[in-house]
Structure formats: C-alpha cells, structure tokens
Design a protein around this motif. Sequence first.
Motif, PDB file in Angstrom:
ATOM      1  N   GLU A   1      16.638 121.066 -26.754  1.00  0.00           N
ATOM      2  CA  GLU A   1      15.488 121.847 -27.217  1.00  0.00           C
ATOM      3  C   GLU A   1      15.381 123.091 -26.343  1.00  0.00           C
TER       4      GLU A   1
ATOM      5  N   ILE B   1      21.799 125.695 -32.340  1.00  0.00           N
ATOM      6  CA  ILE B   1      20.763 126.459 -31.644  1.00  0.00           C
ATOM      7  C   ILE B   1      21.059 127.950 -31.716  1.00  0.00           C
TER       8      ILE B   1
ATOM      9  N   THR C   1      17.462 119.649 -31.086  1.00  0.00           N
ATOM     10  CA  THR C   1      18.591 119.861 -31.984  1.00  0.00           C
ATOM     11  C   THR C   1      19.717 118.922 -31.588  1.00  0.00           C
TER      12      THR C   1
ATOM     13  N   VAL D   1      12.690 126.340 -30.433  1.00  0.00           N
ATOM     14  CA  VAL D   1      13.718 125.648 -31.208  1.00  0.00           C
ATOM     15  C   VAL D   1      13.524 124.150 -31.005  1.00  0.00           C
TER      16      VAL D   1
ATOM     17  N   CYS E   1      25.397 121.021 -31.008  1.00  0.00           N
ATOM     18  CA  CYS E   1      23.989 121.354 -30.727  1.00  0.00           C
ATOM     19  C   CYS E   1      23.864 122.837 -30.408  1.00  0.00           C
TER      20      CYS E   1
END
Length: 131
Positions: A121, A59, A34, A31, A55
């Motif tokens: 992330e 996610i 974000t 991912v 976030c």
Amino acid sequence: MTERRVILSGSTFEEEIGYARAVVDGDRVHVSGTTGFDYRTMTIAEGVVEQAEQCLRNIAEALAEAGCSFADVVRVRYLLPDRADFPPCWPALGRAFGDVRPAATMLECGLADPRMRIEIEVDARRADAGR
C-alpha cells in the motif's frame, strides 16, 4: 474544493468488495493494498518475488493514472503472511523506492486469499497538483 476521483484497475475485487485501486484527493494519492494479481487475467504467480514485482507494476499503473510516480511516494506499507518472505523482495522494492526513501512499515498478517504472499500500500503526493 479539492479534486477527488477514483482510479480502478479492473480487478473483480474492487467491484465485489466496493473499493478503488487508488483515490486522488487534491495533491494526495492513496493506493489501496495491492497484491500480486495480474488484474487483466486475475492470475497470481506462486513466488513472493514475482508477486512483489507484479504489485509494483500494478501500483505504478495507478500512480501514473493519478499523475505521479514512485518518486512521489511518501509512505509505503508492506503486508506479508510470513515475515521470512520479506528479505527476498528487497531487491525489487529497492529498485522502486531506493532513491525515494519513503516512510515504511512491514507487518506480518493474514491476507484475504491464501495465494497472496505480499500486499503493498502506498501514499503519494502529487507535486504538480494545484498548479
């Protein structure tokens, strides 16, 4: 050959910059960093805690589309322009990752937009891939 597919959130950044919210590569899910933008409205809250919570919602949606959840996260990276903003986020982060205990790193660095106060992330591993 392993499965590779991209997951898009609808963020204008994905189109402008040329990346995907997440990439599924076999049993691995990556991912992208974000931020706290609500990608449906392209708005962002001012507070770092609210941004961290957004976030995590962003996610969670990408992970779900990839066929996994926070329970499958093996690595998380927190990026913040001001490291003093990190501790206020811990309760929200603990709710997402407290039982999972992924490997984690926090970095203090500049982000692409001055409104952004946190970027997260994650990498996950799909338990059911290949079955």
